[in-house]
Design a protein around this motif. Sequence first.
Motif, short mmCIF file in Angstrom:
data_model
loop_
_atom_site.label_atom_id
_atom_site.label_comp_id
_atom_site.label_asym_id
_atom_site.label_seq_id
_atom_site.Cartn_x
_atom_site.Cartn_y
_atom_site.Cartn_z
N PRO A 132 -12.18 -6.35 -6.45
CA PRO A 132 -10.97 -7.17 -6.37
C PRO A 132 -10.01 -6.90 -7.52
CG PRO A 132 -12.92 -8.49 -5.94
CD PRO A 132 -13.41 -7.16 -6.41
N GLY A 133 -8.73 -6.80 -7.20
CA GLY A 133 -7.71 -6.57 -8.21
C GLY A 133 -7.47 -5.11 -8.54
N THR A 134 -8.31 -4.21 -8.00
CA THR A 134 -8.13 -2.79 -8.29
C THR A 134 -7.35 -2.11 -7.16
OG1 THR A 134 -10.20 -2.12 -7.22
CG2 THR A 134 -10.29 -2.71 -9.56
N VAL A 135 -6.63 -1.09 -7.53
CA VAL A 135 -5.92 -0.25 -6.56
C VAL A 135 -6.27 1.20 -6.89
CG1 VAL A 135 -3.69 0.44 -5.61
CG2 VAL A 135 -4.03 -1.91 -6.40
N VAL A 136 -6.99 1.85 -5.99
CA VAL A 136 -7.39 3.23 -6.20
C VAL A 136 -6.40 4.15 -5.49
CG1 VAL A 136 -9.22 4.95 -5.92
CG2 VAL A 136 -9.80 2.54 -6.35
N VAL A 137 -5.82 5.04 -6.24
CA VAL A 137 -4.85 5.99 -5.68
C VAL A 137 -5.45 7.39 -5.74
CG1 VAL A 137 -2.54 6.98 -5.89
CG2 VAL A 137 -2.90 4.56 -6.40
N TYR A 138 -5.72 7.94 -4.57
CA TYR A 138 -6.18 9.33 -4.47
C TYR A 138 -4.96 10.22 -4.24
CZ TYR A 138 -10.77 7.22 -3.58
OH TYR A 138 -11.93 6.49 -3.68
N PHE A 139 -5.01 11.44 -4.75
CA PHE A 139 -3.87 12.34 -4.56
C PHE A 139 -4.34 13.78 -4.60
CE2 PHE A 139 -4.35 11.81 -9.08
CZ PHE A 139 -3.99 13.03 -9.65
N MET A 140 -3.49 14.66 -4.06
CA MET A 140 -3.76 16.09 -4.05
C MET A 140 -2.54 16.84 -4.59
SD MET A 140 -6.80 16.98 -2.94
CE MET A 140 -6.71 18.58 -2.15
N MET A 141 -2.79 18.02 -5.13
CA MET A 141 -1.73 18.87 -5.69
C MET A 141 -1.92 20.27 -5.08
SD MET A 141 -1.92 17.49 -9.64
CE MET A 141 -0.23 17.89 -10.07
N GLN A 149 0.83 -1.20 0.00
CA GLN A 149 0.00 0.00 0.00
C GLN A 149 0.87 1.25 0.00
OE1 GLN A 149 -3.14 -0.41 2.81
NE2 GLN A 149 -4.00 1.62 2.45
N ASP A 150 1.94 1.25 0.80
CA ASP A 150 2.82 2.41 0.87
C ASP A 150 3.55 2.66 -0.44
OD1 ASP A 150 2.07 2.86 3.45
OD2 ASP A 150 3.85 1.95 4.37
N ASP A 151 3.79 1.60 -1.22
CA ASP A 151 4.50 1.78 -2.49
C ASP A 151 3.71 2.68 -3.43
OD1 ASP A 151 6.55 0.14 -1.67
OD2 ASP A 151 5.64 -1.67 -2.49
N TYR A 152 2.40 2.46 -3.49
CA TYR A 152 1.58 3.27 -4.39
C TYR A 152 1.58 4.74 -3.96
CZ TYR A 152 -0.17 -1.02 -6.50
OH TYR A 152 -0.26 -2.21 -7.18
N CYS A 155 -3.69 5.34 -0.75
CA CYS A 155 -3.96 4.13 -1.52
C CYS A 155 -5.13 3.37 -0.90
CB CYS A 155 -2.72 3.24 -1.57
SG CYS A 155 -2.98 1.65 -2.38
N ASN A 156 -6.11 3.00 -1.73
CA ASN A 156 -7.27 2.23 -1.28
C ASN A 156 -7.28 0.90 -2.03
OD1 ASN A 156 -9.66 1.38 -0.18
ND2 ASN A 156 -10.96 2.74 -1.38
N PRO A 157 -6.68 -0.15 -1.44
CA PRO A 157 -6.63 -1.44 -2.14
C PRO A 157 -8.03 -2.02 -2.32
CG PRO A 157 -5.86 -1.66 0.13
CD PRO A 157 -6.04 -0.20 -0.11
N ASN A 158 -8.26 -2.60 -3.49
CA ASN A 158 -9.57 -3.17 -3.84
C ASN A 158 -10.69 -2.12 -3.74
OD1 ASN A 158 -8.50 -5.79 -4.25
ND2 ASN A 158 -8.56 -6.16 -2.04
N GLY A 159 -10.33 -0.87 -3.95
CA GLY A 159 -11.30 0.21 -3.78
C GLY A 159 -12.47 0.12 -4.75
N PHE A 160 -12.22 -0.35 -5.97
CA PHE A 160 -13.29 -0.49 -6.97
C PHE A 160 -13.53 -1.96 -7.30
CE2 PHE A 160 -12.68 3.98 -9.01
CZ PHE A 160 -13.15 4.55 -7.84
#
Length: 370
Positions: free
Chosen positions: A225-234, A200-203, A218-223
């Motif tokens: 199984p097999g998905t990795v949802v990465v939220y981010f801010m700028m 999780q920390d890698d993403y 990072c939200n594993p399986n957020g969408f």
Amino acid sequence: MPYQQPTLSDLQAQGLNDIVATNITQGRALFPRSVLRALTWCFANLTWGNYDFLASCYRQAVPFTATDEALDGWGAMREILRKDATAATGTVQFTGATPQKPLPMGTVIMRADGLDYITTADAAADATGTLSAPVTCQTTGATGNCDAGIAFSLLTAISGLPAQGVALAAFTGGADMETDSEYRTRVLAAYASRAGGGRQDDYVEWAEDVAGVTRAWCNPNGFGPGTVVVYFMMDDAEAANGGYPQGTDGGAADETRYAPATGDQLTVADAIYPQRPATALVIACAPTPCPIDVTVRNLSPNTTAQITAMETALADLFYREGTPLGMTLAQSDIEDALLSTGASFTMVSPAGPTDIPVGSLPSVGAVVPA
């Protein structure tokens, strides 16, 4: 206990004491312009310079205290590179131009304060004489960002085009080079982690490596199984938009199992795609704001400046504690943030914990004195 480096004054005093102790002067005080006094000061300065050099070497010997190029070297050993400054982009609009009048790519346009921008595509005025040209700042950094309506002018007059134009919308995307403090945080996190396996920390680290990204989750399986949802801010590059990325959520351009993202989300998704485990479906997403309205009674002082200070305190709380992975904000945390401004009041709402759904970040709503 850390080693105490002697000061220059300590070394000078020690040198004079050593001269007296050797009885060279046979008990007599040194004259103010004595050669021995001058030599003592000279050797004290040389010795202090050696101490200072050694102290500098010790600081650069570990990433915790290293600076500048030494810190860059420590980061490079873990493939964590300092983020370069990025250039702001936007659109300048001219009105009153000759219909169909072209403006070629590469034309220099100057902001009212003298900062130069360059057009990145050919543009032409429409039938009403309005011309909109995409531009990029020629100086990287947050200084290139600006609000909508800021005045621009052509560096060289062009027949058929008005000299003055305005920013059609807020210019975004400009971010300063990563500071030592910001970079050190990522470097230390890389040394503390066992990166590379798709944890999780890698993403989070892969997303934060992208220029302009300041926070990621990072939200594993957020969408599913097999998905990795990465939220981010700028928070810096998209400051005009509250720090929220601009684009549509989705996968990388080479990802065939999901609709590709656009804008900032596509940049992050493309950066993560070659580093992820082969079967992971990575989806880059922008959090959505979740405004929290606050109502207080008997506010003192009840001034505009006080309300602004309270809004700033709430923004700081939400920045530090906010996460789009689902959270609950305690009413006491909000109250403590408001009290830190020095105000006195009675809390009316929220009257209890505030739930923030997955995919949203708490944001400042209305602060209303009842």
